[in-house]
Write a protein that holds these residues in place. Structure first.
Motif, PDB file in Angstrom:
ATOM      1  N   LYS A 186       0.836  -1.193   0.000  1.00 49.19           N
ATOM      2  CA  LYS A 186       0.000   0.000   0.000  1.00 49.19           C
ATOM      3  C   LYS A 186       0.873   1.245   0.000  1.00 49.19           C
ATOM      4  CE  LYS A 186      -3.936   2.295   0.532  1.00 49.19           C
ATOM      5  NZ  LYS A 186      -4.995   2.335  -0.497  1.00 49.19           N
ATOM      6  N   ASN A 187       1.006   1.871  -1.175  1.00 48.25           N
ATOM      7  CA  ASN A 187       1.824   3.085  -1.316  1.00 48.25           C
ATOM      8  C   ASN A 187       3.215   2.916  -0.722  1.00 48.25           C
ATOM      9  OD1 ASN A 187      -0.305   4.409  -2.552  1.00 48.25           O
ATOM     10  ND2 ASN A 187      -1.077   5.235  -0.639  1.00 48.25           N
ATOM     11  N   THR A 188       3.795   1.788  -1.000  1.00 44.02           N
ATOM     12  CA  THR A 188       5.133   1.511  -0.478  1.00 44.02           C
ATOM     13  C   THR A 188       5.829   0.518  -1.397  1.00 44.02           C
ATOM     14  OG1 THR A 188       6.377   0.905   1.506  1.00 44.02           O
ATOM     15  CG2 THR A 188       4.445  -0.428   0.986  1.00 44.02           C
ATOM     16  N   GLY A 189       7.030   0.141  -1.013  1.00 44.26           N
ATOM     17  CA  GLY A 189       7.782  -0.802  -1.830  1.00 44.26           C
ATOM     18  C   GLY A 189       8.748  -1.615  -1.005  1.00 44.26           C
ATOM     19  N   TRP A 190       9.275  -2.653  -1.639  1.00 47.86           N
ATOM     20  CA  TRP A 190      10.306  -3.503  -1.048  1.00 47.86           C
ATOM     21  C   TRP A 190      11.507  -3.514  -1.975  1.00 47.86           C
ATOM     22  CZ3 TRP A 190       6.650  -8.293  -0.100  1.00 47.86           C
ATOM     23  CH2 TRP A 190       5.844  -8.022   1.033  1.00 47.86           C
ATOM     24  N   LEU A 191      12.694  -3.477  -1.397  1.00 45.15           N
ATOM     25  CA  LEU A 191      13.930  -3.570  -2.156  1.00 45.15           C
ATOM     26  C   LEU A 191      14.774  -4.692  -1.573  1.00 45.15           C
ATOM     27  CD1 LEU A 191      13.110  -0.332  -1.888  1.00 45.15           C
ATOM     28  CD2 LEU A 191      15.135  -0.083  -3.303  1.00 45.15           C
ATOM     29  N   TYR A 192      15.044  -5.683  -2.413  1.00 48.06           N
ATOM     30  CA  TYR A 192      15.759  -6.892  -1.995  1.00 48.06           C
ATOM     31  C   TYR A 192      17.014  -7.011  -2.836  1.00 48.06           C
ATOM     32  CZ  TYR A 192      16.580 -11.993  -1.681  1.00 48.06           C
ATOM     33  OH  TYR A 192      17.123 -13.256  -1.510  1.00 48.06           O
ATOM     34  N   SER A 193      18.135  -7.313  -2.182  1.00 49.41           N
ATOM     35  CA  SER A 193      19.391  -7.397  -2.917  1.00 49.41           C
ATOM     36  C   SER A 193      20.261  -8.517  -2.370  1.00 49.41           C
ATOM     37  CB  SER A 193      20.152  -6.065  -2.827  1.00 49.41           C
ATOM     38  OG  SER A 193      21.356  -6.116  -3.561  1.00 49.41           O
ATOM     39  N   VAL A 194      20.836  -9.287  -3.292  1.00 51.37           N
ATOM     40  CA  VAL A 194      21.856 -10.278  -2.988  1.00 51.37           C
ATOM     41  C   VAL A 194      22.969 -10.037  -4.006  1.00 51.37           C
ATOM     42  CG1 VAL A 194      20.246 -11.962  -2.027  1.00 51.37           C
ATOM     43  CG2 VAL A 194      20.741 -11.998  -4.479  1.00 51.37           C
ATOM     44  N   PRO A 195      24.127 -10.629  -3.840  1.00 51.04           N
ATOM     45  CA  PRO A 195      25.209 -10.378  -4.795  1.00 51.04           C
ATOM     46  C   PRO A 195      24.772 -10.596  -6.246  1.00 51.04           C
ATOM     47  CG  PRO A 195      26.076 -11.519  -2.900  1.00 51.04           C
ATOM     48  CD  PRO A 195      24.578 -11.477  -2.715  1.00 51.04           C
ATOM     49  N   ASP A 196      24.932  -9.591  -7.064  1.00 52.98           N
ATOM     50  CA  ASP A 196      24.676  -9.610  -8.503  1.00 52.98           C
ATOM     51  C   ASP A 196      23.206  -9.672  -8.887  1.00 52.98           C
ATOM     52  OD1 ASP A 196      27.374  -9.440  -8.970  1.00 52.98           O
ATOM     53  OD2 ASP A 196      27.648 -11.601  -9.180  1.00 52.98           O
ATOM     54  N   ARG A 197      22.292  -9.554  -7.945  1.00 47.13           N
ATOM     55  CA  ARG A 197      20.854  -9.545  -8.252  1.00 47.13           C
ATOM     56  C   ARG A 197      20.130  -8.606  -7.289  1.00 47.13           C
ATOM     57  NH1 ARG A 197      20.559 -15.774  -7.409  1.00 47.13           N
ATOM     58  NH2 ARG A 197      22.436 -15.099  -6.273  1.00 47.13           N
ATOM     59  N   ALA A 198      19.103  -7.954  -7.800  1.00 45.26           N
ATOM     60  CA  ALA A 198      18.307  -7.062  -6.962  1.00 45.26           C
ATOM     61  C   ALA A 198      16.876  -7.055  -7.477  1.00 45.26           C
ATOM     62  CB  ALA A 198      18.881  -5.651  -6.977  1.00 45.26           C
ATOM     63  N   VAL A 199      15.944  -6.833  -6.551  1.00 44.70           N
ATOM     64  CA  VAL A 199      14.514  -6.796  -6.875  1.00 44.70           C
ATOM     65  C   VAL A 199      13.905  -5.549  -6.258  1.00 44.70           C
ATOM     66  CG1 VAL A 199      12.300  -7.992  -6.694  1.00 44.70           C
ATOM     67  CG2 VAL A 199      14.423  -9.325  -6.869  1.00 44.70           C
ATOM     68  N   ASN A 200      13.175  -4.795  -7.054  1.00 46.12           N
ATOM     69  CA  ASN A 200      12.407  -3.651  -6.559  1.00 46.12           C
ATOM     70  C   ASN A 200      10.936  -3.914  -6.840  1.00 46.12           C
ATOM     71  OD1 ASN A 200      14.941  -2.550  -6.193  1.00 46.12           O
ATOM     72  ND2 ASN A 200      14.791  -1.132  -7.909  1.00 46.12           N
ATOM     73  N   ILE A 201      10.090  -3.779  -5.822  1.00 46.50           N
ATOM     74  CA  ILE A 201       8.645  -3.965  -5.982  1.00 46.50           C
ATOM     75  C   ILE A 201       7.958  -2.750  -5.388  1.00 46.50           C
ATOM     76  CG2 ILE A 201       6.691  -5.507  -5.612  1.00 46.50           C
ATOM     77  CD1 ILE A 201       8.663  -7.676  -4.766  1.00 46.50           C
ATOM     78  N   PHE A 202       7.129  -2.071  -6.185  1.00 51.19           N
ATOM     79  CA  PHE A 202       6.418  -0.892  -5.713  1.00 51.19           C
ATOM     80  C   PHE A 202       4.953  -0.990  -6.096  1.00 51.19           C
ATOM     81  CE2 PHE A 202      10.774   0.663  -5.930  1.00 51.19           C
ATOM     82  CZ  PHE A 202      10.876   1.383  -4.741  1.00 51.19           C
ATOM     83  N   SER A 203       4.076  -0.590  -5.183  1.00 53.47           N
ATOM     84  CA  SER A 203       2.650  -0.554  -5.497  1.00 53.47           C
ATOM     85  C   SER A 203       2.389   0.557  -6.510  1.00 53.47           C
ATOM     86  CB  SER A 203       1.829  -0.326  -4.238  1.00 53.47           C
ATOM     87  OG  SER A 203       2.193   0.889  -3.604  1.00 53.47           O
ATOM     88  N   ALA A 204       1.325   0.388  -7.304  1.00 52.50           N
ATOM     89  CA  ALA A 204       0.999   1.366  -8.336  1.00 52.50           C
ATOM     90  C   ALA A 204      -0.505   1.396  -8.570  1.00 52.50           C
ATOM     91  CB  ALA A 204       1.723   1.029  -9.646  1.00 52.50           C
ATOM     92  N   ARG A 205      -0.957   2.484  -9.202  1.00 53.51           N
ATOM     93  CA  ARG A 205      -2.366   2.650  -9.554  1.00 53.51           C
ATOM     94  C   ARG A 205      -3.278   2.388  -8.360  1.00 53.51           C
ATOM     95  NH1 ARG A 205      -1.829   4.058 -14.505  1.00 53.51           N
ATOM     96  NH2 ARG A 205      -0.511   2.963 -16.026  1.00 53.51           N
ATOM     97  N   ASP A 206      -3.106   3.240  -7.356  1.00 53.26           N
ATOM     98  CA  ASP A 206      -3.890   3.146  -6.123  1.00 53.26           C
ATOM     99  C   ASP A 206      -3.756   1.772  -5.471  1.00 53.26           C
ATOM    100  OD1 ASP A 206      -4.849   5.778  -6.303  1.00 53.26           O
ATOM    101  OD2 ASP A 206      -6.440   5.142  -7.678  1.00 53.26           O
ATOM    102  N   SER A 207      -2.564   1.214  -5.578  1.00 52.23           N
ATOM    103  CA  SER A 207      -2.217  -0.069  -4.955  1.00 52.23           C
ATOM    104  C   SER A 207      -3.025  -1.245  -5.513  1.00 52.23           C
ATOM    105  CB  SER A 207      -2.377   0.004  -3.434  1.00 52.23           C
ATOM    106  OG  SER A 207      -1.503   0.988  -2.894  1.00 52.23           O
ATOM    107  N   THR A 208      -3.591  -1.096  -6.730  1.00 50.16           N
ATOM    108  CA  THR A 208      -4.289  -2.220  -7.364  1.00 50.16           C
ATOM    109  C   THR A 208      -3.333  -3.143  -8.091  1.00 50.16           C
ATOM    110  OG1 THR A 208      -4.681  -0.949  -9.390  1.00 50.16           O
ATOM    111  CG2 THR A 208      -6.380  -0.857  -7.667  1.00 50.16           C
ATOM    112  N   GLU A 209      -2.104  -2.675  -8.342  1.00 51.80           N
ATOM    113  CA  GLU A 209      -1.090  -3.497  -8.995  1.00 51.80           C
ATOM    114  C   GLU A 209       0.276  -3.145  -8.421  1.00 51.80           C
ATOM    115  OE1 GLU A 209      -1.591  -2.229 -13.121  1.00 51.80           O
ATOM    116  OE2 GLU A 209       0.265  -1.072 -12.978  1.00 51.80           O
TER     117      GLU A 209
END
Length: 381
Positions: A186-209
């Motif tokens: 909900k109007n936020t995100g997660w950032l995950y990182s390990v050596p040589d790889r990273a993932v960013n996930i952010f809510s969008a469109r009023d948190s519907t996606e």
């Protein structure tokens, strides 16, 4: 003057707006058959906000603000260990790139000729203009041509030469796509990182996606830039065996129809113009997504280029030289930042000291102070 602009993402429509305000006639050609909706969120600060305001679209952009809050940094065990303030990744205002593209198109479509599903095949310059042959076979004459067609600019290739002369790979590839918000963000995100790889996930469109970005370290890869199936395979192979939420995200990517895959790279050129052809935005001076300033560069560059053409009364040689003088220091600093953050991208865990330094850089003006918007006289429309 009749000016052809190649590219209908951000730089092209922004330039079309200012060319019209200065009394020029503009045609925008776009290879895609419609406006592109893929890509992550883009953010603005400083002078870029001033450009949006002068274009009369700032409130429309604000209406699509992602309203993103702080994000949580996730360690390799899947536990949150720190908070990343929104000002670092969302600036003063953040919007999905697809929303921005639509706003700029709507603001210019009444007075701009848009040609979708076509591209420049041949450019023939003369003392009087540029004869353009399109992939469709049509031939038209223009006074000037502007390449605003991105990192893999077709215009740049036709006029300046092979891509490998100018594109500097930063060792990172990214895949971006959208999926249902099955994680409940909900109007936020997660950032995950390990050596040589990273993932960013952010809510969008009023948190519907959610918008997902999967990044991995790699030297230059050989692949078909237009084969999405191949892109998905490459990303899945590089993230095989990665834990946390990654297996579910890979399944979501396999089903997604808006995957955008590209290298993080910069375009480094001694000059951005040749005769009656000039480059704008990523086509001439991409700073890489790691700089966080590519969209701002495009907006400011469009404002300056059109303004200098008007100030020079259409004398392109004079105008193009002035455009480069105005933008060069701004671009050089952004590219330095892009290279610096590319080297830090896969740090296993960010220290509070690093986070504090990033916040300071984001809130103290920094590179925005390197360019000041001139007041260019507008044509009497």
């Amino acid at each position: 003057m009749k000016i052809l602009v190649s590219g209908a993402s951000v730089a092209g429509p922004a330039l079309a707006y200012w060319l019209h305000r200065h009394g020029f006639d503009c045609t925008v050609v776009e290879r895609a058959t419609s406006l592109r909706d893929s890509g992550h969120a883009v953010d603005f600060r400083g002078e870029a906000l001033a450009v949006l305001d002068r274009m009369g679209v700032l409130e429309a952009v604000r209406a699509h603000d992602t309203a993103m809050g702080d994000a949580t940094l996730i360690d390799r065990e899947g536990r949150g260990y720190a908070t990343l303030p929104a000002v670092i990744f969302a600036g003063e205002l953040e919007i999905l790139k697809g929303d921005l593209t639509r706003i700029l198109h709507q603001a210019t479509q009444e007075f701009t000729e848009y040609v979708f599903g076509d591209s420049i095949a041949v450019l023939e310059q003369s003392a009087d203009g540029v004869r353009v042959t399109f992939d469709s076979g049509r031939v038209r004459d223009f006074d000037l041509v502007v390449g605003a067609d991105g990192l893999h600019s077709n215009t740049r290739g036709l006029v300046f030469g092979r891509e490998d002369r100018f594109v500097r790979h930063l060792g990172i590839y990214s895949a971006i796509f959208s999926t249902d918000n099955y994680l409940g963000l909900k109007n936020t995100g997660w950032l995950y990182s390990v050596p040589d790889r990273a993932v960013n996930i952010f809510s969008a469109r009023d948190s519907t996606e959610v918008r997902v970005a999967l990044h991995f370290a790699s030297g230059p890869l050989e692949y078909n830039r237009h084969d999405v199936t191949e892109h998905k395979r490459i990303v899945a192979e590089h993230f095989a065996g990665t834990g946390w939420e990654v297996p579910g995200l890979l399944r979501a990517m396999a089903a997604a129809d808006d995957v955008y895959f590209a290298a993080n790279a910069q375009v480094v050129m001694d000059r951005w113009h040749d005769g009656r052809v000039v480059l704008l935005g990523d086509a001439g001076y991409c700073a890489a997504p790691t700089s966080g300033r590519g969209t701002s560069q495009a907006l400011i560059g469009a404002y300056v280029l059109a303004g200098e053409l008007a100030a020079a009364d259409g004398r392109h040689t004079e105008a193009f030289a002035a455009y480069e003088r105005e933008m060069r220091g701004f671009v050089d600093e952004h590219q330095r930042v892009g290279r610096e953050w590319a080297q830090r991208y896969f740090i296993d865990s960010l220290t509070q000291e690093t986070i504090d330094a990033a916040v300071a850089a984001a809130t103290q003006g920094g590179t925005d102070e390197l360019v000041t918007l001139r007041e260019y006289s507008l044509a009497d429309r």
